[in-house]
Design a protein around this motif. Sequence first.
Motif, short mmCIF file in Angstrom:
data_model
loop_
_atom_site.label_atom_id
_atom_site.label_comp_id
_atom_site.label_asym_id
_atom_site.label_seq_id
_atom_site.Cartn_x
_atom_site.Cartn_y
_atom_site.Cartn_z
N SER A 137 0.83 -1.20 0.00
CA SER A 137 0.00 0.00 0.00
C SER A 137 0.86 1.25 0.00
N TRP A 138 0.24 2.33 -0.48
CA TRP A 138 0.83 3.66 -0.38
C TRP A 138 -0.10 4.54 0.44
N TYR A 139 0.45 5.28 1.37
CA TYR A 139 -0.25 6.27 2.16
C TYR A 139 0.44 7.62 1.95
N LYS B 241 -2.18 17.20 8.69
CA LYS B 241 -3.28 16.26 8.39
C LYS B 241 -2.91 14.85 8.80
N GLN B 242 -3.92 14.01 8.91
CA GLN B 242 -3.68 12.61 9.24
C GLN B 242 -3.19 11.85 8.02
N ARG B 243 -2.49 10.77 8.30
CA ARG B 243 -2.04 9.90 7.22
C ARG B 243 -3.27 9.24 6.60
N GLU B 244 -3.29 9.16 5.26
CA GLU B 244 -4.44 8.59 4.57
C GLU B 244 -4.00 7.60 3.52
N LEU B 245 -4.84 6.61 3.28
CA LEU B 245 -4.55 5.60 2.27
C LEU B 245 -4.71 6.21 0.88
N VAL B 246 -3.74 5.94 0.03
CA VAL B 246 -3.79 6.40 -1.35
C VAL B 246 -4.22 5.25 -2.26
N ALA B 247 -3.53 4.12 -2.14
CA ALA B 247 -3.81 2.97 -2.99
C ALA B 247 -3.22 1.72 -2.37
N SER B 248 -3.81 0.58 -2.72
CA SER B 248 -3.28 -0.69 -2.24
C SER B 248 -3.45 -1.74 -3.32
N ILE B 249 -2.62 -2.77 -3.23
CA ILE B 249 -2.68 -3.86 -4.19
C ILE B 249 -2.43 -5.17 -3.44
N THR B 250 -3.28 -6.16 -3.71
CA THR B 250 -3.13 -7.45 -3.05
C THR B 250 -2.06 -8.29 -3.76
N ASN C 292 6.52 -8.79 -7.95
CA ASN C 292 6.77 -9.74 -6.87
C ASN C 292 8.19 -10.30 -6.93
N ALA C 293 8.74 -10.43 -8.12
CA ALA C 293 10.10 -10.94 -8.25
C ALA C 293 11.12 -9.97 -7.64
N LYS C 294 10.78 -8.70 -7.66
CA LYS C 294 11.69 -7.67 -7.11
C LYS C 294 11.23 -7.19 -5.74
N ASN C 295 10.14 -7.75 -5.24
CA ASN C 295 9.61 -7.34 -3.93
C ASN C 295 9.43 -5.83 -3.87
N THR C 296 8.87 -5.29 -4.92
CA THR C 296 8.77 -3.85 -5.07
C THR C 296 7.36 -3.43 -5.46
N ALA C 297 6.93 -2.32 -4.89
CA ALA C 297 5.67 -1.69 -5.25
C ALA C 297 5.97 -0.37 -5.94
N CYS D 45 5.19 3.93 2.02
CA CYS D 45 4.74 2.60 1.59
C CYS D 45 4.56 1.73 2.83
N ARG D 46 3.67 0.81 2.71
CA ARG D 46 3.41 -0.14 3.78
C ARG D 46 3.23 -1.51 3.14
N PHE D 47 3.95 -2.50 3.66
CA PHE D 47 3.80 -3.88 3.19
C PHE D 47 3.27 -4.73 4.34
N ASP D 48 2.34 -5.60 4.07
CA ASP D 48 1.84 -6.57 5.04
C ASP D 48 2.59 -7.88 4.79
N VAL D 49 3.48 -8.20 5.70
CA VAL D 49 4.45 -9.27 5.48
C VAL D 49 4.20 -10.41 6.44
N VAL D 50 4.11 -11.60 5.89
CA VAL D 50 4.01 -12.80 6.72
C VAL D 50 5.43 -13.30 6.97
N VAL D 51 5.79 -13.34 8.23
CA VAL D 51 7.16 -13.74 8.59
C VAL D 51 7.18 -15.23 8.91
N GLN D 52 8.38 -15.78 8.81
CA GLN D 52 8.55 -17.22 8.98
C GLN D 52 8.63 -17.55 10.46
#
Length: 121
Positions: free
Chosen positions: A34-36, A42-51, A72-77, A94-101
């Motif tokens: 996501s991008w905020y 002002k408060q931080r606001e969501l701009v866009a997100s991608i699953t 996804n190959a470059k781990n980049t948004a 930017c914000r990434f929702d990351v599942v850790v091992q």
Amino acid sequence: VQLQASGGGLVQAGGSLRLSCAASGSWFTINAMSWYRQAPGKQRELVASITSGGSTKYADFVKGRFTISRDNAKNTAYLQMNSLKPEDTAVYYCRFDVVVQTSPLYEYEYWGQGTQVTVSS
């Protein structure tokens, strides 16, 4: 996990910028990216997100002007910003929702350091 955002700068109204956010480190998988943005006073606001599957969501104030994408190959948004307006001036995060091992697997949110976008009139 660390996120490095880049691509901000000064641009005239009507111009374009492309932001990038790259992740480094180790993880199980990256879910949403996501991008905020946060303008002064002002408060931080969501701009866009991608699953992870590529579904996108946009704030009404950027629909038709901004496009979020991911490699996804470059781990980049990316955030392609066109037809920029002075009111788009803000620090973009930017914000990434990351599942850790871990056991069990757990999702954390990670934030980049922010990149300044300034649009002059």
